[in-house]
Scaffold this motif. Structure first.
Motif, PDB file in Angstrom:
ATOM      1  N   PRO A 116     -13.670   1.612  -3.309  1.00  0.00           N
ATOM      2  CA  PRO A 116     -15.021   0.472  -4.114  1.00  0.00           C
ATOM      3  C   PRO A 116     -14.777  -0.744  -4.447  1.00  0.00           C
ATOM      4  CG  PRO A 116     -14.042   2.075  -6.190  1.00  0.00           C
ATOM      5  CD  PRO A 116     -13.214   2.362  -4.076  1.00  0.00           C
ATOM      6  N   ASN A 117     -13.631  -1.578  -3.610  1.00  0.00           N
ATOM      7  CA  ASN A 117     -13.286  -2.527  -4.586  1.00  0.00           C
ATOM      8  C   ASN A 117     -13.490  -3.276  -3.319  1.00  0.00           C
ATOM      9  OD1 ASN A 117     -12.201  -1.354  -6.180  1.00  0.00           O
ATOM     10  ND2 ASN A 117      -9.809  -1.058  -6.157  1.00  0.00           N
ATOM     11  N   ASP A 128     -11.733   0.582  -8.487  1.00  0.00           N
ATOM     12  CA  ASP A 128     -10.615   1.475  -8.716  1.00  0.00           C
ATOM     13  C   ASP A 128      -9.163   0.298  -9.178  1.00  0.00           C
ATOM     14  OD1 ASP A 128      -8.800   3.529  -7.512  1.00  0.00           O
ATOM     15  OD2 ASP A 128      -9.410   3.738  -5.890  1.00  0.00           O
ATOM     16  N   ARG A 166      -5.981   1.570  -9.851  1.00  0.00           N
ATOM     17  CA  ARG A 166      -4.703   2.402  -8.697  1.00  0.00           C
ATOM     18  C   ARG A 166      -4.906   3.167  -7.414  1.00  0.00           C
ATOM     19  NH1 ARG A 166      -0.926   1.325 -13.208  1.00  0.00           N
ATOM     20  NH2 ARG A 166      -2.050   1.036 -15.090  1.00  0.00           N
ATOM     21  N   ASP A 167      -4.204   2.604  -7.642  1.00  0.00           N
ATOM     22  CA  ASP A 167      -3.614   2.944  -5.736  1.00  0.00           C
ATOM     23  C   ASP A 167      -2.449   4.510  -5.692  1.00  0.00           C
ATOM     24  OD1 ASP A 167      -1.434   2.168  -5.401  1.00  0.00           O
ATOM     25  OD2 ASP A 167      -0.879   0.824  -3.708  1.00  0.00           O
ATOM     26  N   ARG A 168      -2.326   5.215  -5.057  1.00  0.00           N
ATOM     27  CA  ARG A 168      -1.745   6.558  -4.753  1.00  0.00           C
ATOM     28  C   ARG A 168      -0.680   5.820  -4.614  1.00  0.00           C
ATOM     29  NH1 ARG A 168      -0.728   8.057   1.980  1.00  0.00           N
ATOM     30  NH2 ARG A 168      -0.272   6.001   2.672  1.00  0.00           N
TER      31      ARG A 168
END
Length: 229
Positions: free
Chosen positions: A98-99, A61, A63-65
């Motif tokens: 999923p990291n 994944d 990038r974060d939000r």
């Protein structure tokens, strides 16, 4: 590296902001000028070694939000930066799918620091008893308490600790627990939990249905540990 914001967030010379995977360090709280215990030590660790950080591995994944790149960083020696932080007691291990590729390694690094009472693990500040939570406390927390109620919703299980804090476990996350752990999600069992504590006092569901206002969303089995009787 252009700038170190704190122990888990940096900006590269390219302008890319990076949030390290697998570790959460105490907050610097620049707005108040009162950093959390251990925040300055974690930040200084990265500042002093910034020139040695030469490799980046982006997460599944990416990038974060907030739009930050999620990645593992490595020193020129090949040593993982998050592992180095955790084994010095400069942060908490977190596992967010999923990291999760390095979760086993990072969990062990935290255990080494915890057993040696290094950094944030010194002074017996963590974990905090749910019953002893100060009023108004929110944000990342490491808590322990006794399960007092378990209920099942359409999409998640809800586990109450000491009639005060609710753990929300999505059914997809619960499927990641092994059978023995699922069986132990019952009243009277004692657990340690980590995650972001949210106060939802202002929500309609709390006001109208009487739900507990304090909640932690459990994103991975690594965030819940059963304690010995």
């Amino acid at each position: 590296m252009e700038k170190v914001f704190d122990g888990d967030t940096v900006r590269l010379h390219s302008g890319t902001s990076v949030r390290l995977i697998g570790v959460n360090t105490p907050e610097m709280r620049y707005d108040t000028g009162n950093p959390e215990p251990g925040a300055k030590e974690a930040t200084d660790f990265l500042v002093q070694r910034a020139a040695q950080i030469t490799q980046l591995q982006q997460g599944v994944d990416p990038r974060d939000r907030y739009g930050r790149t999620l990645a593992h960083l490595y020193f020129s020696s090949g040593k993982n930066v998050e592992e180095a932080l955790l084994e010095r007691g400069l942060g908490f291990f977190i596992s967010i799918p999923p990291n999760t590729q390095l979760s086993g390694c990072l969990r062990q690094a935290e255990n080494r620091a915890r057993n040696a009472l290094r950094g944030i693990w010194s002074g017996q500040r963590w974990p905090v008893a749910v019953q002893a939570l100060p009023a108004g406390h929110t944000g990342f927390s490491l808590l322990y308490g006794e399960i007092t109620k378990v209920s099942k919703g359409r999409r998640a299980w809800y586990v109450e600790l000491d009639d005060r804090v609710v753990l929300r476990i999505d059914t997809k996350v619960l499927a990641l627990f092994d059978d023995a752990e699922r069986i132990r999600l019952r009243p009277k069992d004692r657990v340690e939990v980590r995650g972001w504590l949210v106060d939802r006092s202002g929500s309609k569901s709390v006001r109208k249905k009487g739900y507990k206002p304090l909640i932690i969303n459990i994103s991975h089995p690594d965030h819940l540990r059963f304690l010995a009787d």
